[in-house]
Design a protein around this motif. Structure first.
Motif, mmCIF file in Angstrom:
data_model
loop_
_atom_site.group_PDB
_atom_site.id
_atom_site.type_symbol
_atom_site.label_atom_id
_atom_site.label_comp_id
_atom_site.label_asym_id
_atom_site.label_seq_id
_atom_site.Cartn_x
_atom_site.Cartn_y
_atom_site.Cartn_z
ATOM 1 N N THR A 114 -22.380 49.007 0.379
ATOM 2 C CA THR A 114 -23.407 49.624 1.220
ATOM 3 C C THR A 114 -22.821 50.580 2.238
ATOM 4 O O THR A 114 -23.301 51.708 2.400
ATOM 5 N N THR A 122 -28.633 57.934 2.016
ATOM 6 C CA THR A 122 -29.225 56.650 2.405
ATOM 7 C C THR A 122 -30.600 56.476 1.764
ATOM 8 O O THR A 122 -30.974 55.369 1.381
ATOM 9 N N TYR A 153 -31.308 53.201 -0.541
ATOM 10 C CA TYR A 153 -32.189 52.143 -0.039
ATOM 11 C C TYR A 153 -33.584 52.168 -0.661
ATOM 12 O O TYR A 153 -34.267 51.145 -0.659
ATOM 13 N N TYR A 187 -34.509 49.533 -3.234
ATOM 14 C CA TYR A 187 -35.011 48.220 -2.845
ATOM 15 C C TYR A 187 -36.534 48.163 -2.931
ATOM 16 O O TYR A 187 -37.110 47.152 -3.330
ATOM 17 N N GLY A 194 -27.924 50.915 -5.897
ATOM 18 C CA GLY A 194 -28.917 50.239 -5.062
ATOM 19 C C GLY A 194 -29.807 49.297 -5.853
ATOM 20 O O GLY A 194 -30.193 48.228 -5.373
ATOM 21 N N THR A 244 -30.243 45.400 -5.221
ATOM 22 C CA THR A 244 -31.568 44.816 -5.008
ATOM 23 C C THR A 244 -31.708 43.507 -5.765
ATOM 24 O O THR A 244 -32.162 42.494 -5.211
ATOM 25 N N VAL A 279 -33.623 46.952 9.292
ATOM 26 C CA VAL A 279 -32.674 47.669 8.436
ATOM 27 C C VAL A 279 -32.636 49.149 8.809
ATOM 28 O O VAL A 279 -31.564 49.769 8.816
ATOM 29 N N VAL A 285 -29.121 50.913 9.773
ATOM 30 C CA VAL A 285 -28.566 52.029 9.003
ATOM 31 C C VAL A 285 -28.412 53.267 9.868
ATOM 32 O O VAL A 285 -27.417 53.995 9.753
ATOM 33 N N ILE A 332 -36.151 46.683 2.999
ATOM 34 C CA ILE A 332 -34.886 47.401 3.169
ATOM 35 C C ILE A 332 -35.096 48.902 3.008
ATOM 36 O O ILE A 332 -34.231 49.708 3.355
ATOM 37 N N ALA A 333 -36.271 49.294 2.523
ATOM 38 C CA ALA A 333 -36.622 50.722 2.462
ATOM 39 C C ALA A 333 -36.535 51.382 3.825
ATOM 40 O O ALA A 333 -36.441 52.613 3.916
ATOM 41 N N GLY A 363 -34.029 51.482 5.538
ATOM 42 C CA GLY A 363 -32.761 52.206 5.486
ATOM 43 C C GLY A 363 -32.861 53.525 4.761
ATOM 44 O O GLY A 363 -31.996 54.392 4.913
ATOM 45 N N ALA A 364 -33.900 53.699 3.951
ATOM 46 C CA ALA A 364 -34.124 54.974 3.266
ATOM 47 C C ALA A 364 -34.895 55.941 4.147
ATOM 48 O O ALA A 364 -34.578 57.132 4.215
#
Length: 423
Positions: free
Chosen positions: A35, A60, A64, A67, A121, A125, A261, A265, A381-382, A384-385
């Motif tokens: 990660t 990122t 992410y 997920y 990713g 996941t 998250v 991130v 965890i999205a 982090g996207a």
């Protein structure tokens, strides 16, 4: 081998329990290493693929967003593979994603890099959808945050190492590289950028071999398979939550993970560019993610020592959010390097957020509700996207420093969650 409630109790008093913790700790180390290489990849790809700052944060996003796309399918997958089989599959997919960096580097196509990151990713996941509830359930619920904190130490220790190792390999003599590129043009520039792009082939090929080997070895690790009868409440007769309360639990827990998250991130993956913004040379800036992850590791270590002996996991969660808001004020208003160091200290404040959300969100769930809830939380965890992209967009319109203000609503939501989002 199926893990029932009475087996959990037995494992807790045996050497097998320690062995299981160590094995799961290895997986969390893998999570962290894979990660947090993104912290070094962002400035690297920004140079190698000649990107604007906001485009670099698609690293990122691609990693992410997997997920969100794959979490629910992962939960359904375990009905066929079991959790241990799902872990093996996740490792194999991660290995394949690492191998995809080879054609990406040879072609220097940013889109192929992003596809490779999405595949990695996806594997993560599947692995995390299995491992996070696994470690939560592998012992008494009141000490779940402590176990996750121990896993966090493994995760963040790997995160400290990843930017240092990858930065040294793919951005060797980074400041000299920038000066070299400034005087090149045309075909000579393209050839030098192609050479730079190929520097990721060796490290990602090595990671692919390691992940593939771990997937094979997991068959012989003798980890106990979780049964749907396992619960998080410590009672043999755990009720099924009514649909309305269950839906509320999923929604509020998903948002809490999204916020947590996202904040993690941003603090870890934007700090290198933020250091460059304040005039720190790239040779130093490429290592700054390790500062944030080092601070997180200290936070996890502290959590493993004091939870639940001296402080409850809920109280630690609240204190961490208050500390994060306090540090955020200093990030926004201190000058230069002092502000950069405060961003790294956000790692310490963020450390105990994730471990406290899982036990609360999974409390009193079992069977299908447990597996679905785990998948929905992983979808969070999205954050982090999405959040780093928002940061990059705001930084382009205001500046890199005041763009960190986007973190404030995330911490305020978490405070609401711990006070109000209860049964």
């Amino acid at each position: 081998m199926t893990l029932h409630k009475n087996a959990v109790t037995a494992i807790n008093t045996s050497s097998e329990y320690i062995r299981h913790i160590v094995l799961i700790g290895i997986f969390f180390f893998i999570f962290g290493f894979v990660t947090w290489t993104n912290g070094a990849l962002i400035p690297y790809l920004r140079i190698a693929c000649q990107l604007q700052e906001w485009e670099a944060y698609l690293v990122t996003f691609s990693f992410y967003i997997a997920y969100t796309v794959m979490a629910l399918p992962s939960g359904k997958l375990f009905a066929y593979t079991g959790m241990i089989g799902g872990m093996r599959l996740g490792l194999m997919i991660m290995a394949f994603g690492c191998l995809c960096f080879v054609p990406a580097a040879l072609s220097r196509e940013y889109f192929i890099f992003l596809v490779a990151l999405f595949i990695v990713g996806t594997g993560l996941t599947i692995l995390q959808t299995a491992v996070n509830p696994y470690i939560t359930l592998l012992g008494p619920p009141q000490s779940a945050a402590r176990r996750i904190s121990i896993m966090g130490i493994c995760n963040k220790f790997a995160g400290v190492l990843a930017p240092i190792i990858f930065g040294a390999i793919i951005l060797k003599d980074a400041q000299g590289l920038i000066k070299e590129l400034e005087v090149l043009s045309g075909i000579m520039l393209e050839r030098r950028l192609d050479e730079l792009a190929r520097s990721v082939i060796l490290p990602y090929s090595i990671m692919a071999v390691i992940l593939f080997a771990l997937g094979l070895l997991l068959r012989y690790a003798r980890l106990p398979e979780l049964d749907s009868a396992v619960t998080t409440g410590g009672s043999a007769h755990v009720r099924i939550l009514p649909p309305k309360k269950y839906s509320r639990r999923l929604i509020t827990g998903f948002i809490a993970i999204f916020c947590t998250v996202g904040a993690e991130v941003v603090a870890g993956d934007t700090i290198a560019n933020y250091g460059i913004y304040h005039g720190i040379n790239l040779d130093t800036a490429k290592m700054l993610t390790s500062y944030t992850l080092g601070a997180m590791m200290i936070g996890y270590l502290l959590g493993s020592m004091i939870i639940p002996k001296y402080i409850s996991q809920d109280a630690a969660f609240r204190a961490s959010n208050y500390l994060a808001l306090f540090l955020l004020i200093w990030v926004l208003f201190l000058p230069g390097n002092a502000s950069v160091h405060c961003v790294s200290l956000l790692g310490f404040a963020n450390a105990l957020l994730w471990p406290a959300i899982w036990p609360q969100a999974l409390h009193n769930l079992q069977g299908k509700q447990l597996h679905t809830a785990s998948a929905v939380l992983i979808m969070g965890i999205a954050g982090g996207a999405v959040v780093p992209l928002i940061y990059g967009w705001v930084a382009g319109y205001i500046n890199n420093q005041f763009a960190y203000a986007i973190l404030a609503p995330l911490y305020f939501y978490n405070l609401w969650y711990t006070f109000k989002a209860r049964d």
